[in-house]
Scaffold this motif. Sequence first.
Motif, PDB file in Angstrom:
ATOM      1  N   GLY A   1      29.144  34.399  49.556  1.00 33.09           N
ATOM      2  CA  GLY A   1      29.629  35.102  48.378  1.00 33.09           C
ATOM      3  C   GLY A   1      30.408  36.341  48.784  1.00 33.09           C
ATOM      4  N   LEU A   2      31.510  36.604  48.104  1.00 40.67           N
ATOM      5  CA  LEU A   2      32.368  37.740  48.442  1.00 40.67           C
ATOM      6  C   LEU A   2      32.652  38.563  47.191  1.00 40.67           C
ATOM      7  CD1 LEU A   2      34.821  35.794  50.758  1.00 40.67           C
ATOM      8  CD2 LEU A   2      33.151  37.498  51.505  1.00 40.67           C
ATOM      9  N   THR A   3      32.462  39.863  47.303  1.00 37.50           N
ATOM     10  CA  THR A   3      32.715  40.763  46.195  1.00 37.50           C
ATOM     11  C   THR A   3      33.356  42.043  46.726  1.00 37.50           C
ATOM     12  OG1 THR A   3      31.704  41.814  44.249  1.00 37.50           O
ATOM     13  CG2 THR A   3      30.413  41.847  46.282  1.00 37.50           C
ATOM     14  N   GLY A   4      33.574  42.988  45.843  1.00 35.24           N
ATOM     15  CA  GLY A   4      34.214  44.237  46.232  1.00 35.24           C
ATOM     16  C   GLY A   4      34.820  44.897  45.016  1.00 35.24           C
ATOM     17  N   PRO A   5      35.475  46.026  45.181  1.00 39.16           N
ATOM     18  CA  PRO A   5      36.136  46.671  44.037  1.00 39.16           C
ATOM     19  C   PRO A   5      37.250  45.788  43.495  1.00 39.16           C
ATOM     20  CG  PRO A   5      36.780  47.725  46.097  1.00 39.16           C
ATOM     21  CD  PRO A   5      35.669  46.783  46.435  1.00 39.16           C
ATOM     22  N   ILE A   6      37.532  45.919  42.207  1.00 33.53           N
ATOM     23  CA  ILE A   6      38.568  45.092  41.591  1.00 33.53           C
ATOM     24  C   ILE A   6      39.916  45.292  42.269  1.00 33.53           C
ATOM     25  CG2 ILE A   6      39.142  46.795  39.810  1.00 33.53           C
ATOM     26  CD1 ILE A   6      39.057  42.920  39.454  1.00 33.53           C
ATOM     27  N   ALA A   7      40.144  46.484  42.822  1.00 30.89           N
ATOM     28  CA  ALA A   7      41.403  46.753  43.530  1.00 30.89           C
ATOM     29  C   ALA A   7      41.539  45.898  44.785  1.00 30.89           C
ATOM     30  CB  ALA A   7      41.489  48.238  43.896  1.00 30.89           C
TER      31      ALA A   7
ATOM     32  N   GLY B   1      47.723  31.780  49.385  1.00 29.09           N
ATOM     33  CA  GLY B   1      46.588  32.347  50.109  1.00 29.09           C
ATOM     34  C   GLY B   1      46.979  33.599  50.846  1.00 29.09           C
ATOM     35  N   GLY B   2      45.981  34.340  51.290  1.00 29.91           N
ATOM     36  CA  GLY B   2      46.266  35.569  52.002  1.00 29.91           C
ATOM     37  C   GLY B   2      44.997  36.216  52.511  1.00 29.91           C
ATOM     38  N   PRO B   3      45.151  37.316  53.242  1.00 27.98           N
ATOM     39  CA  PRO B   3      44.000  38.008  53.829  1.00 27.98           C
ATOM     40  C   PRO B   3      43.207  38.774  52.774  1.00 27.98           C
ATOM     41  CG  PRO B   3      45.994  39.259  54.229  1.00 27.98           C
ATOM     42  CD  PRO B   3      46.422  37.967  53.569  1.00 27.98           C
ATOM     43  N   PHE B   4      42.027  39.225  53.150  1.00 27.58           N
ATOM     44  CA  PHE B   4      41.211  40.024  52.235  1.00 27.58           C
ATOM     45  C   PHE B   4      40.306  40.962  53.024  1.00 27.58           C
ATOM     46  CE2 PHE B   4      38.741  36.121  52.987  1.00 27.58           C
ATOM     47  CZ  PHE B   4      37.514  36.640  53.369  1.00 27.58           C
ATOM     48  N   GLU B   5      39.851  42.003  52.346  1.00 24.52           N
ATOM     49  CA  GLU B   5      38.834  42.909  52.876  1.00 24.52           C
ATOM     50  C   GLU B   5      37.803  43.108  51.777  1.00 24.52           C
ATOM     51  OE1 GLU B   5      40.409  46.530  54.447  1.00 24.52           O
ATOM     52  OE2 GLU B   5      41.853  45.513  55.754  1.00 24.52           O
ATOM     53  N   LEU B   6      36.695  42.363  51.874  1.00 21.11           N
ATOM     54  CA  LEU B   6      35.675  42.377  50.839  1.00 21.11           C
ATOM     55  C   LEU B   6      34.305  42.602  51.467  1.00 21.11           C
ATOM     56  CD1 LEU B   6      37.066  39.331  48.794  1.00 21.11           C
ATOM     57  CD2 LEU B   6      37.269  41.756  48.200  1.00 21.11           C
ATOM     58  N   THR B   7      33.257  42.345  50.704  1.00 19.94           N
ATOM     59  CA  THR B   7      31.881  42.490  51.179  1.00 19.94           C
ATOM     60  C   THR B   7      31.146  41.191  50.883  1.00 19.94           C
ATOM     61  OG1 THR B   7      31.924  44.858  50.668  1.00 19.94           O
ATOM     62  CG2 THR B   7      29.762  43.843  50.973  1.00 19.94           C
TER      63      THR B   7
ATOM     64  N   ILE C   1      34.522  33.645  45.878  1.00 22.21           N
ATOM     65  CA  ILE C   1      35.099  34.974  45.669  1.00 22.21           C
ATOM     66  C   ILE C   1      35.000  35.316  44.186  1.00 22.21           C
ATOM     67  CG2 ILE C   1      37.142  36.432  45.913  1.00 22.21           C
ATOM     68  CD1 ILE C   1      38.083  34.606  48.163  1.00 22.21           C
ATOM     69  N   THR C   2      34.224  36.327  43.868  1.00 18.24           N
ATOM     70  CA  THR C   2      34.029  36.662  42.463  1.00 18.24           C
ATOM     71  C   THR C   2      35.276  37.312  41.869  1.00 18.24           C
ATOM     72  OG1 THR C   2      32.675  37.838  40.841  1.00 18.24           O
ATOM     73  CG2 THR C   2      33.032  38.938  42.952  1.00 18.24           C
ATOM     74  N   ILE C   3      35.509  37.028  40.597  1.00 19.47           N
ATOM     75  CA  ILE C   3      36.575  37.702  39.843  1.00 19.47           C
ATOM     76  C   ILE C   3      35.960  38.670  38.843  1.00 19.47           C
ATOM     77  CG2 ILE C   3      38.351  35.919  40.116  1.00 19.47           C
ATOM     78  CD1 ILE C   3      37.390  34.768  37.401  1.00 19.47           C
ATOM     79  N   ASP C   4      34.641  38.870  38.964  1.00 21.04           N
ATOM     80  CA  ASP C   4      33.897  39.737  38.044  1.00 21.04           C
ATOM     81  C   ASP C   4      32.985  40.666  38.854  1.00 21.04           C
ATOM     82  OD1 ASP C   4      32.771  40.803  35.726  1.00 21.04           O
ATOM     83  OD2 ASP C   4      31.339  39.154  35.492  1.00 21.04           O
ATOM     84  N   PRO C   5      33.580  41.526  39.688  1.00 18.38           N
ATOM     85  CA  PRO C   5      32.764  42.330  40.603  1.00 18.38           C
ATOM     86  C   PRO C   5      31.845  43.340  39.915  1.00 18.38           C
ATOM     87  CG  PRO C   5      35.045  43.064  40.641  1.00 18.38           C
ATOM     88  CD  PRO C   5      35.018  41.791  39.858  1.00 18.38           C
ATOM     89  N   ASP C   6      32.149  43.727  38.674  1.00 22.16           N
ATOM     90  CA  ASP C   6      31.272  44.668  37.981  1.00 22.16           C
ATOM     91  C   ASP C   6      29.871  44.092  37.786  1.00 22.16           C
ATOM     92  OD1 ASP C   6      33.268  46.505  37.840  1.00 22.16           O
ATOM     93  OD2 ASP C   6      33.736  46.208  35.724  1.00 22.16           O
ATOM     94  N   ARG C   7      29.788  42.789  37.548  1.00 24.79           N
ATOM     95  CA  ARG C   7      28.478  42.155  37.391  1.00 24.79           C
ATOM     96  C   ARG C   7      28.040  41.432  38.665  1.00 24.79           C
ATOM     97  NH1 ARG C   7      29.068  38.906  31.739  1.00 24.79           N
ATOM     98  NH2 ARG C   7      31.019  38.265  32.747  1.00 24.79           N
ATOM     99  N   ASP C   8      29.000  40.891  39.399  1.00 19.65           N
ATOM    100  CA  ASP C   8      28.672  40.172  40.634  1.00 19.65           C
ATOM    101  C   ASP C   8      28.656  41.131  41.822  1.00 19.65           C
ATOM    102  OD1 ASP C   8      28.362  37.762  39.379  1.00 19.65           O
ATOM    103  OD2 ASP C   8      30.386  37.044  39.823  1.00 19.65           O
ATOM    104  N   HIS C   9      27.699  42.059  41.795  1.00 24.07           N
ATOM    105  CA  HIS C   9      27.548  42.975  42.926  1.00 24.07           C
ATOM    106  C   HIS C   9      26.756  42.274  44.029  1.00 24.07           C
ATOM    107  CE1 HIS C   9      23.628  43.501  41.081  1.00 24.07           C
ATOM    108  NE2 HIS C   9      24.245  43.847  39.958  1.00 24.07           N
TER     109      HIS C   9
END
Length: 203
Positions: free
Chosen positions: A135-141, A49-55, A110-118
């Motif tokens: 729900g959490l999404t963001g750029p693939i980076a 596990g670890g931290p994140f910065e998503l939307t 947490i989506t692993i498909d952010p291109d579709r899971d906006h």
Amino acid sequence: MKADRLILLAGAVLAIVALAATAWILIVKLTEEETLGGPGLVIMPASLGGPFELTDHKGEPATEAIFAGELTLVYFGYSFCPDICPLSLQTMADAMAELGDEPGIKGAFITIDPDRDHVEHLAGYVPLFHEQLIGLTGPIAAIEPVARAFRVYFKYRKDVDPEAYPVDHSSYIYLMDQNWRLLAVFRHDATAAEMKAAIREFL
């Protein structure tokens, strides 16, 4: 004779290095904290596990701090998944519902498909399961480092269909504590009752 001594010295050094490496592995293995065991659970190192910065699915910036002070069930998947993901999210939601009014339980998808899971798409998808699911999404980076921290595997199968592509991925549900530390890992076939029982260990 000199060559023989060098060979013996090299052998001794290698033996010492091997012994030290073995001792280090044993020390780490014996002292590293592991997650809770039991029905429906997988034993894994508690250091995952670890931290994140998503939307979040409401369009607001989100870090692990939004779950501070609460236990959190975390799942990595994608909304276009035909079977495993919705079943896992529903199991999470059922476990949360069975706990009823007991405080301190949230869910994170947490989506692993952010291109579709906006954001707009997740805003309509996530509330279908539970009001406390975020729900959490963001750029693939931003997604990839979080997935690596949880040792989540995923691979886009655009060779199958460039548009409606499936995504191969691991499927575990993680239980994080009030400080975003890993407590337990559930198999994809764990039941809501098993999740509920494990969560109650920490309430």
